[in-house]
Motif scaffolding. Structure first.
Motif, PDB file in Angstrom:
ATOM      1  N   ASN A  84       0.832  -1.214   0.000  1.00  0.00           N
ATOM      2  CA  ASN A  84       0.000   0.000   0.000  1.00  0.00           C
ATOM      3  C   ASN A  84       0.865   1.262   0.000  1.00  0.00           C
ATOM      4  O   ASN A  84       0.437   2.316  -0.485  1.00  0.00           O
ATOM      5  N   ILE A  85       2.040   1.163   0.576  1.00  0.00           N
ATOM      6  CA  ILE A  85       2.831   2.380   0.844  1.00  0.00           C
ATOM      7  C   ILE A  85       3.323   3.070  -0.437  1.00  0.00           C
ATOM      8  O   ILE A  85       3.061   4.270  -0.628  1.00  0.00           O
ATOM      9  N   PHE A  97       9.222   9.137   3.222  1.00  0.00           N
ATOM     10  CA  PHE A  97       8.449   8.144   3.980  1.00  0.00           C
ATOM     11  C   PHE A  97       9.100   7.973   5.346  1.00  0.00           C
ATOM     12  O   PHE A  97      10.319   7.816   5.447  1.00  0.00           O
ATOM     13  N   GLU A  98       8.284   8.003   6.384  1.00  0.00           N
ATOM     14  CA  GLU A  98       8.826   7.846   7.743  1.00  0.00           C
ATOM     15  C   GLU A  98       8.023   6.787   8.496  1.00  0.00           C
ATOM     16  O   GLU A  98       6.823   6.632   8.271  1.00  0.00           O
ATOM     17  N   GLN A 110      10.856  -6.307   6.709  1.00  0.00           N
ATOM     18  CA  GLN A 110       9.981  -5.915   5.591  1.00  0.00           C
ATOM     19  C   GLN A 110      10.107  -4.420   5.302  1.00  0.00           C
ATOM     20  O   GLN A 110      10.134  -3.999   4.154  1.00  0.00           O
ATOM     21  N   LEU A 111      10.204  -3.625   6.367  1.00  0.00           N
ATOM     22  CA  LEU A 111      10.301  -2.173   6.163  1.00  0.00           C
ATOM     23  C   LEU A 111      11.653  -1.773   5.602  1.00  0.00           C
ATOM     24  O   LEU A 111      11.755  -0.855   4.776  1.00  0.00           O
ATOM     25  N   LEU A 112      12.698  -2.470   6.023  1.00  0.00           N
ATOM     26  CA  LEU A 112      14.026  -2.173   5.460  1.00  0.00           C
ATOM     27  C   LEU A 112      14.042  -2.468   3.964  1.00  0.00           C
ATOM     28  O   LEU A 112      14.575  -1.684   3.157  1.00  0.00           O
ATOM     29  N   ASP A 117      13.699  -0.187  -1.724  1.00  0.00           N
ATOM     30  CA  ASP A 117      13.104  -0.149  -3.054  1.00  0.00           C
ATOM     31  C   ASP A 117      12.295   1.115  -3.344  1.00  0.00           C
ATOM     32  O   ASP A 117      11.907   1.350  -4.489  1.00  0.00           O
ATOM     33  N   LEU A 118      12.013   1.901  -2.316  1.00  0.00           N
ATOM     34  CA  LEU A 118      11.219   3.121  -2.557  1.00  0.00           C
ATOM     35  C   LEU A 118      12.080   4.171  -3.266  1.00  0.00           C
ATOM     36  O   LEU A 118      13.292   4.226  -3.053  1.00  0.00           O
ATOM     37  N   ASN A 119      11.440   5.020  -4.045  1.00  0.00           N
ATOM     38  CA  ASN A 119      12.257   6.056  -4.696  1.00  0.00           C
ATOM     39  C   ASN A 119      12.161   7.414  -4.007  1.00  0.00           C
ATOM     40  O   ASN A 119      12.368   8.446  -4.612  1.00  0.00           O
TER      41      ASN A 119
END
Ligand code: FAD
Ligand code: SF4
Length: 508
Positions: A84-85, A97-98, A110-112, A117-119
């Protein structure tokens, strides 16, 4: 800069610095996820408790003026995972994103991966809940053997709790020996404080989404605290009525009460409605105001659970994960018997503790440790199976505190990282600390023969089969000396009885 901030279901900490200022550039995200509702089969009250508390927290944030996105389990656009994020970051045009550091290793990883992978840049914040940091225990012991008692003393000194200078108040660190009273009917047991509310709509949603659950609930009268006000009321109720007897009857069990003098605060603490230090300070204030009513052994016993065991086990978790979840010191392999799921057993102690757990999503510490956990260890149940059960059935079960208690303290599957000896016992202990045996099909005094209590033969079988692993443990030496005094015939009868019971374990 537009920021998306994630709040997990166990991060409902209204006093976090995040929420001190309202900022229109910041959007908070809470999500009801299928992945979280079904990574083990949870008790229905646990699923409802989390969702109700999360919805109330989202409402609270909105009332404070914060922007909140709340994804319900049945929302069409909900992808039911952290996926979803990135979708929301894109949709809202967020540039950052925090998140708050999760307490579970699984989610941490999972968050790491997500952040890799987030841009957009990511930042993790402390959850501002615990008294100690994730790495503190590891640093404190630096390769030496972990010891709860020295950890506890360090924290007490550091936070000046129950101290007179650098000495423990009253001259002793520990009143354990005064915390082993059997329930004797001489005092009034307080009623459990419930907060009955109707949660039928969420219950129906969980059913419609076909989330598999265990246990029972009356969705018209869900009783657990789901917001800070209720959690504070529960804390006050505990301090007023149960704390005066907390330590004394901490290890007692009785069919007269499912909670005795326990606080039922673990759910509120674990989802962070309450801070552990505020709980301790509230209890200390009551003790200081009336030390005759609340004795030192009671307050010390309570504080030890919160700043001792709870923080200690979290430290062990972060020091030892992920390897901790694979440990199986005794190489136990047996599956969990059916009666853990339906309470259908003639062992009254087991039946009582399990039925209560299925009805309430709660059992107090000694029921978990010395009844259900004790039996699983004696019977050699695989720790993965034991973990899954404990992680599912209790409303307060979150892996960092569940696995260290289960695999560590109760099953000794970590070979002694958490505890110094296995918490196993025969019927002797259960008969001493409870009235369960008085109503049992089995005979607590028999080791073998008709209706012999299974805990007795299984206890000796456990010691005998693990002799090579345990006999050098100084805390068990006495038990081996007793076993060695039995004659060969007696030993054979006991071991045969245990083997028979293990063979028919599903019918006990
Ligand atoms: P109280 O007896 O009133 O104690 C007060 C508080 O002290 C608790 O709310 C809890 O926050 C803390 N506390 C007490 N004992 C422990 C302990 N051993 N470890 C950590 N905190 C402690 N606790 C959980 O919160 N989640 C779990 O999933 C969990 N699983 C357990 C599994 C097993 C096999 C065992 C033996 C214990 C487990 N515990 C767990 C610890 C303990 O049993 C519960 O915290 C306690 O029963 C909760 O009830 P209470 O709030 O009435 O506790
Ligand atoms: Fe449990 Fe044995 Fe006592 Fe029955 S007799 S309640 S099985 S300890």
């Amino acid at each position: 800069m537009k920021i998306l901030r994630l709040i997990l279901g166990d991060q409902l900490n209204a006093r976090h610095t995040w929420f001190q200022q309202v900022d229109d550039e910041i959007t908070y995200l809470l999500m009801e996820l299928e992945a979280e509702a079904s990574y083990v089969v949870h008790h229905i009250q646990k699923v409802l408790g989390f969702f109700v508390a999360m919805r109330e927290f989202a409402q609270f944030l909105r009332q404070q003026g914060h922007q909140v996105i709340y994804l319900r389990l049945d929302d069409q656009e909900n992808q039911h995972s952290l996926a979803n994020i990135p979708v929301l970051i894109e949709k809202l045009g967020c540039e950052k994103f925090e998140y708050l550091l999760p307490d579970e290793y699984r989610l941490d990883q999972q968050l790491l991966i997500l952040c890799r992978d987030l841009n957009v840049p990511c930042k993790a914040y402390d959850s501002e809940h615990f008294i100690t940091q994730r790495q503190e225990l590891k640093d404190l012991f630096a390769g030496k053997r972990y010891l709860m008692e020295s950890f506890y003393r360090t924290i007490r000194k550091k936070h000046n709790l129950l101290m007179e200078g650098d000495k423990p108040y009253g001259g002793r660190w520990n009143f354990d020996s005064e915390n082993r009273g059997k329930w004797d009917n001489r005092f009034t047991i307080p009623n459990a404080l419930l907060f009955p509310q109707e949660v039928s709509d969420i219950y129906q949603m969980v059913q419609n989404m076909r989330i598999k659950t265990i246990g029972q609930v009356d969705p018209k009268r869900f009783g657990w605290p789901t917001n800070r006000d209720q959690a504070l009321q529960l804390l006050d109720h505990f301090v007023s009525y149960a704390l005066p007897f907390f330590g004394r009857f901490q290890d007692a069990m009785t069919i007269q009460s499912r909670t005795l003098f326990h606080s039922r605060l673990s759910f509120a603490l674990n989802i962070k409605l309450l801070h552990p230090l505020e709980v301790v300070q509230r209890a200390m204030a009551a003790w200081q105001a009336d030390p005759l009513r609340i004795g030192l052994a009671q307050i010390e016993g309570f504080i030890r659970q919160i700043i001792g065991w709870r923080e200690y086990l979290r430290g062990v978790y972060w020091a030892e994960m992920p390897r901790y979840a694979t440990l199986n010191f005794f190489n136990s392999q047996r599956p969990l018997p059916h009666f853990y799921w339906d309470s259908e057993t003639q062992m009254h102690c087991m039946h009582y503790a399990i039925r209560q757990s299925l009805e309430d999503a709660y059992a107090h510490h000694i029921q978990r440790l010395m009844v259900t956990g004790n039996f699983a260890a004696l019977a050699g149940i695989h720790p993965d199976e034991v973990d899954r059960w404990y992680l599912g059935i209790y409303i307060d079960a979150i892996q960092w505190v569940e696995i260290t208690n289960t695999r560590g303290m109760s099953q000794f599957a970590d070979g002694g990282l958490v505890g110094t000896k296995p918490y196993t016992a025969s019927a002797n202990y259960i008969a001493k600390m409870s009235d369960y045996c008085d109503f049992c099909y089995y005979d607590k005094s028999k080791r073998y023969g008709d209706r012999a209590c299974p805990f007795n033969s299984l206890y000796w079988h456990f010691l005998d089969r693990h002799r090579a692993l345990l006999q050098n443990n100084p805390r068990i030496g006495m038990a081996y000396r007793t076993w060695d005094r039995f004659n060969a015939d007696e030993k054979t009868k006991i071991l045969e009885q245990a083997n028979f019971y293990l063979h028919i374990i599903e019918s006990l």
